[in-house]
Design an enzyme around this catalytic site. Sequence first.
Site, mmCIF file in Angstrom:
data_model
loop_
_atom_site.group_PDB
_atom_site.id
_atom_site.type_symbol
_atom_site.label_atom_id
_atom_site.label_comp_id
_atom_site.label_asym_id
_atom_site.label_seq_id
_atom_site.Cartn_x
_atom_site.Cartn_y
_atom_site.Cartn_z
ATOM 1 N N ARG A 120 -7.416 -0.991 -7.349
ATOM 2 C CA ARG A 120 -8.097 0.011 -5.787
ATOM 3 C C ARG A 120 -8.638 1.955 -6.703
ATOM 4 N NH1 ARG A 120 -4.521 1.006 -0.904
ATOM 5 N NH2 ARG A 120 -6.703 2.132 0.442
ATOM 6 N N GLN A 164 -1.974 1.765 9.854
ATOM 7 C CA GLN A 164 -0.882 1.882 9.478
ATOM 8 C C GLN A 164 -0.177 2.945 9.937
ATOM 9 O OE1 GLN A 164 -4.137 2.174 7.748
ATOM 10 N NE2 GLN A 164 -3.912 1.635 5.793
ATOM 11 N N ASN A 198 -5.947 12.312 0.179
ATOM 12 C CA ASN A 198 -5.202 10.712 0.873
ATOM 13 C C ASN A 198 -6.094 9.636 2.266
ATOM 14 O OD1 ASN A 198 -2.507 10.285 1.315
ATOM 15 N ND2 ASN A 198 -2.498 11.572 3.959
ATOM 16 N N LYS A 199 -5.260 9.097 3.185
ATOM 17 C CA LYS A 199 -5.937 8.549 3.521
ATOM 18 C C LYS A 199 -6.971 9.350 4.846
ATOM 19 C CE LYS A 199 -5.123 4.831 4.594
ATOM 20 N NZ LYS A 199 -6.169 4.554 3.825
ATOM 21 N N ASP A 224 -2.445 10.295 -1.758
ATOM 22 C CA ASP A 224 -3.346 9.327 -3.091
ATOM 23 C C ASP A 224 -3.341 9.886 -4.092
ATOM 24 O OD1 ASP A 224 -3.610 8.064 -0.292
ATOM 25 O OD2 ASP A 224 -3.488 6.081 -1.379
ATOM 26 N N ARG A 265 0.975 -1.431 0.254
ATOM 27 C CA ARG A 265 -0.057 -0.573 0.219
ATOM 28 C C ARG A 265 0.788 0.964 0.132
ATOM 29 N NH1 ARG A 265 2.507 1.590 3.795
ATOM 30 N NH2 ARG A 265 1.034 3.220 4.153
ATOM 31 N N GLY A 266 0.273 2.865 -0.157
ATOM 32 C CA GLY A 266 1.460 3.392 -0.250
ATOM 33 C C GLY A 266 1.064 3.760 -1.626
ATOM 34 N N ALA A 267 0.670 4.749 -2.207
ATOM 35 C CA ALA A 267 0.083 5.592 -3.166
ATOM 36 C C ALA A 267 1.582 4.582 -4.481
ATOM 37 C CB ALA A 267 -0.666 7.019 -3.416
#
Lengths: 363, 363
Positions: free
Chosen positions: B101, B208, B259-260, B249, B58-60
């Site tokens: 995603r 996370q 973003n998250k 993101d 995960r993580g863009a």
Amino acid sequence: VTDGASKSSASPETLSWVGGKAGHLRLIDQTLLPGQLAFVDCDRVETVWEAIQALRVRGAPAIGIAAAYGVYLGVRQANVTDETAFFDRLDEVISYLGSSRPTAVNLYWALQRVREAAAAQQGPSVSDLQDGLLEEARRMHAEDRQICRTIGHVGADLLPDGSGVLTHCNAGGLATSEYGTALAVIFAAQDQGKQLQVFVDETRPLLQGARLTAWELLQRRIPAILICDSMAAQVMREGRVQLVVTGADRIVANGDVANKIGTYGLAVLAAAHKIPFYVAAPRSTFDLSLSSGEDIPIEQRSPREVTHGFGRSTAPADVRVYNPAFDVTPARYIQAIVTECGLIQPVSAQRIREVIGQHHSGT
Amino acid sequence: VTDGASKSSASPETLSWVGGKAGHLRLIDQTLLPGQLAFVDCDRVETVWEAIQALRVRGAPAIGIAAAYGVYLGVRQANVTDETAFFDRLDEVISYLGSSRPTAVNLYWALQRVREAAAAQQGPSVSDLQDGLLEEARRMHAEDRQICRTIGHVGADLLPDGSGVLTHCNAGGLATSEYGTALAVIFAAQDQGKQLQVFVDETRPLLQGARLTAWELLQRRIPAILICDSMAAQVMREGRVQLVVTGADRIVANGDVANKIGTYGLAVLAAAHKIPFYVAAPRSTFDLSLSSGEDIPIEQRSPREVTHGFGRSTAPADVRVYNPAFDVTPARYIQAIVTECGLIQPVSAQRIREVIGQHHSGT
């Protein structure tokens, strides 16, 4: 540390006194909800202390009532035989129970009230003094039921029909003798026939929102939508909530409110989204001996609540943790405070004195 | 669904290509951190898709690189024999991976880049076309390392010596090939000899921050203090943090940042406390095809992430849940965006075009 726990399918009461003078205090063990409905039976003050400290019973009003019963238990178990020994033991028990949790003022209010009631009795026997402690605890318990109903009645008009409501932690029947404070307002609005949708912050670290508030709302068939605390801002931005209502653990003279950690952030976010932020709490939550929220002691709790909150480790073993259990919301963020004495609006020192009475000092 | 997982005590790499043309992609299974360092070996595109969807990677930026390798795997496993079949399969694989995603634009950016690189090759054999896919993925992988270093270098001056920094989710080495974006800024400031203290939002529902960011910071001996998301406002109010920095993101033409979930709330809170809010992200995170954050699709994830996030139920079984994985922070809340092309400050459509180039369209 508990004397014993029993399961039951009976209609749950947050706390109840079982039996007469030789009876005991029965509490729902809220740490096990919603997965398990179990009770803690307390016939010693140490069990009450542990139940408060470990959040088996929690919520400012419920803590106060539990502590009042705890005073009776603590004196009873000491078998004192003269008045001096009675009052020495009484002070000892009150001091002990006061050490269980530092932030909720209702605890000190209840202990002080029991102390004053005992002192006011003129020349009774030690046995009568002891009985008086139980009577006072039962009186406070009964009064709390009425207070919560009145808070609901006073606050219900604040909730427009069809509105989305956001609440944090649990200020429901489980935080009081029954019915609650913030949730009382929601329940009363529902009783008026209003359709509401309630967004429930899960309320990390101990998840009182997910575990307790969601459970209470579903029991009353009120549409509840669970969110993580971090989602509240987005829910506001999407226009899904028209107001926020929470309980309180201590309200000081200028209207600053200590409540579950996360409340302050919600209040700031509500202001940024032009959503009214309300607090519902009984008069016993007010501590007019403190002039500002800066003076409220904030309980720091164990790092393990954050790192092991779900029965398994969710962080590196050696990480440092900051875990304040409460925060303070400045009065300027609060649209109104709902009390059994009426609505405090605007939230100012003067209006607080007008509504709840100048003579009330909180502790 | 995974091809296999193996344990290792070797220095962990977020993702790596093991072997040559017949090799495979190896990913740290981030869902098991920090308790367990295990790897997922992917030699089929389906395994890569599942790893992205389930947040094993995960993580863009890391998603983009994993997807690029996934394209190669997906084409390789199809054994195509002519150019038409190659491009048909290529489009099929790209479309499939794009469905893993929806919010992080780096995914589409990477897929598009691989597609364009293949199309640009003039008259090679199918075998050469296929090899070209792997080469392009490896090139992107190598470039990302350099980009992250540059982001750290560009952003380090924003962090005063002795400051408290708040970050959310994980924008570290685990979100990229290595070093990270938001954490790169912190790492680079540390390399300059600055003393920092980093408050880490645990980042519900999938933690996370607690699991990954705290772990990365401790590995580099940077003082990390874990908090619940609901504590960020209080930490700001107490003056413990002087700035906030997060990853992104997707960043659109006007500077709005997806973003998250929880990032938007932090930005509002930072503004209320007059604390600068920074975003660090590579150029591949920009999507100039969208004019405003309102247009960014927001991934909704399973209710179970909220109700069963820790291996056991923490809410009533029948409760409804709202679980958006991302939120959008309007540009006006963002003091600056740190990119490998330079600092975007103020955050405006014009300044974005100046810094990252008008011709870049994101997808």
